[in-house]
Write an enzyme that holds these catalytic residues in place. Structure first.
Site, PDB file in Angstrom:
ATOM      1  N   GLY A  90       0.794  -1.217   0.000  1.00 23.01           N
ATOM      2  CA  GLY A  90       0.000   0.000   0.000  1.00 23.01           C
ATOM      3  C   GLY A  90       0.821   1.259   0.000  1.00 23.01           C
ATOM      4  N   GLY A 124      -0.132   6.348   1.022  1.00 18.26           N
ATOM      5  CA  GLY A 124       1.002   5.679   0.412  1.00 18.26           C
ATOM      6  C   GLY A 124       2.350   6.272   0.785  1.00 18.26           C
ATOM      7  N   ARG A 181       5.973 -13.215   0.858  1.00 15.41           N
ATOM      8  CA  ARG A 181       5.576 -13.453   2.235  1.00 15.41           C
ATOM      9  C   ARG A 181       4.642 -14.669   2.321  1.00 15.41           C
ATOM     10  NH1 ARG A 181       5.493  -7.679   3.952  1.00 15.41           N
ATOM     11  NH2 ARG A 181       6.346  -6.532   2.184  1.00 15.41           N
ATOM     12  N   ASP A 250       1.573 -11.447   6.764  1.00 17.33           N
ATOM     13  CA  ASP A 250       2.083 -10.605   5.677  1.00 17.33           C
ATOM     14  C   ASP A 250       3.435  -9.991   6.020  1.00 17.33           C
ATOM     15  OD1 ASP A 250       0.016  -9.218   7.425  1.00 17.33           O
ATOM     16  OD2 ASP A 250       0.996  -7.477   6.563  1.00 17.33           O
ATOM     17  N   ASN A 251       3.912 -10.193   7.243  1.00 14.40           N
ATOM     18  CA  ASN A 251       5.243  -9.745   7.647  1.00 14.40           C
ATOM     19  C   ASN A 251       6.167 -10.938   7.906  1.00 14.40           C
ATOM     20  OD1 ASN A 251       4.431  -7.073   7.548  1.00 14.40           O
ATOM     21  ND2 ASN A 251       3.859  -7.011   9.705  1.00 14.40           N
TER      22      ASN A 251
END
EC number: 2.7.7.-
Length: 491
Positions: A90, A124, A181, A250-251
């Site tokens: 993002g 962003g 990921r 996602d990390n």
């Protein structure tokens, strides 16, 4: 002469469903505040050219270099246990990939480079503080020998971003083995796109685990390899007192690198329940929970890979379960081996684990500083009269009782006191990114446009295992009024 990036892009050659093509949004007045010159050279880049105004424009996203194929990667993820089917980059744009001087493929990504189709109404952009934090901590982790994404550059944009207040905007140039990921696999799994999962798995194997290319069961091998890397990674986090703070899927990097330094922190006083992240209200990602969460994330990866294991669901689940079962032993072996090194043991004997655990328990009870206790223990290994480790304990007698047993144990090994001290100092850092130091650096930059404290801290942290007498104060824990109780994502 122009800045040249020797791009050899592979991820952007995958199907369009894997990403969105989007260019960085130009900024008003980019100014380079830090270039990682050694890393630039390792990437085959010219650091002198990157330090020109043209280089600053590229590192800020104002100019797209030749050969770049800018994309925002798609992924999903479990955030604090709650699944979000579409996240994606993002506020980050992958410019492309280069082959570094060691022959490794590396992503070059701009973080804070403007909105993408995955921004979810966000701007962003990145504020200066989080950019400096990630630069400081990621490079400190590299110096500590822990697998990590790297920071190539930090640039201020000449614009402000609005968070709770108006803050200076900045862009971080991040370098990674890849930005794939667990959540990348989840993005396709939730859409039941088995072909995409296979395509992604094949890409990951070719890029990160090429020894599996001709394996009989490559996808089983992929899961096993990621399990091993994550188990070892989290063990190494614990050995330096690091708390990631936001271990969402996602990390969680498929390459086994530490990625996304949002509300991360290093412990001062040892506390297994320590939490710094302002958004981790339930302590899900507390220091001691990190191994359990890593396995939880890996289980989510295994679920994505099940269709590649077998058409027989029950068989696929059983095979994945067996592979995941190796996590506990791999983690424990790495963690216990690291702890033995930290207290100067060269061999393994019965009773070592209780000895180490008793030290940790006494440290927790006595609010002993994690980093300094182990570092000063090395001094005591070289000189039994040294008492700086003892001074870390509220009740020094608790250390004395343990130290007697420790000296008895080390006497069973043939190494000299000097050898033991050198070995301990090689694994127990003197300097870590103390939270109060990081915050002081950020405040000087944000409030006064003063980057001298940032430069000095980065310089000290580049040599964490050296004594550096001129910078001894950087090893000190915070005073009571300097303690940082919470850290923030900055999004």
């Amino acid at each position: 002469m122009t800045v040249h990036f020797p791009f050899q892009n592979s991820y952007s050659a995958l199907p369009d469903s894997f990403f969105a093509r989007v260019a960085p949004t130009p900024v008003a007045a980019p100014r380079l505040i830090k270039l990682n010159r050694p890393l630039a050279r390792q990437l085959g880049l010219d650091p002198d050219m990157l330090e020109t105004p043209e280089g600053a424009e590229i590192l800020a996203g104002k100019t797209v270099p030749a050969g770049a194929d800018p994309i925002a990667m798609a992924y999903a993820g479990h955030q604090f246990g709650n699944f979000v089917p579409q996240l994606g980059d993002g506020r980050a744009i992958l410019l492309g990939e280069v082959i570094d001087r060691g022959g490794l493929r590396r992503d070059i990504q701009l973080k804070g480079s403007g909105p993408t189709p995955f921004s979810r109404r966000g701007d962003g952009r990145a504020a200066l503080g989080p950019v400096l934090r990630e630069y400081i901590v990621s490079e400190a982790m590299f110096a500590l020998g822990i697998p990590t994404t790297r920071s190539l550059a930090a640039v201020v944009t000449g614009e402000h971003v609005i968070r709770e207040t108006a803050l200076p905007g900045a862009v971080l140039t991040r370098v990674a083995s890849s930005h794939i990921r667990v959540g990348t696999f989840q993005f396709f799994a939730v859409r039941r796109d088995t072909d995409a999962i296979r395509r992604l798995a094949d890409h990951v194997i070719a890029r990160h685990y090429p020894d599996l290319l001709h394996a009989e069961r490559p996808y089983h091998g992929l899961l096993a390899a990621v399990v091993a890397r994550q188990a070892n990674l989290v063990a190494r986090w614990l050995l330096v007192g690091f708390i990631h703070g936001v271990m969402n899927t996602d990390n969680s990097s498929i390459s086994g690198e530490t990625i996304d330094y949002g509300p991360c922190a290093f412990m001062d006083a040892y506390n297994p329940s320590q939490v710094f992240s302002s958004i981790d209200e339930m302590g899900r990602y507390a220091y001691a929970n990190q191994p359990r969460i890593a396995l939880w994330n890996l289980t989510r990866l295994a679920e994505c890979l099940l269709p590649l294991f077998s058409d027989d669901q029950e068989k696929a689940v059983a095979e994945a379960h067996d592979i995941l079962g190796a996590f506990a032993e791999t983690f424990s072996d790495a963690y216990q081996a690291g702890l033995r090194q930290k207290i100067g043991l060269f061999t393994t004997r019965e009773g070592d684990e209780p000895l180490i655990q008793d030290l940790l328990d006494a440290m927790a009870k006595n609010q002993a500083d994690f980093t300094l206790t182990f570092r000063k223990l090395g001094d005591a290994a070289g000189d039994p009269a040294a008492d700086d480790a003892r001074a870390q304990f509220m009740d020094p007698a608790a250390f004395d009782e343990w130290a007697k047993r420790w000296h008895e144990r080390t006497a069973l090994e043939p190494q000299s006191a000097a050898e033991r001290q050198a070995a301990m100092h090689a694994v127990n850092p003197m300097f870590i990114p103390r939270n109060h130091r990081v915050e002081a650096v950020i405040q000087a930059a944000v409030n006064d446009d003063d980057y001298a404290p940032f430069e000095e801290l980065v310089k000290v942290l580049a040599k964490p295992f050296e004594d550096q007498p001129d910078y001894a104060a950087y090893a000190d824990p915070p005073l009571p009024d300097q303690r940082v109780l919470q850290t923030f994502c900055g999004t």
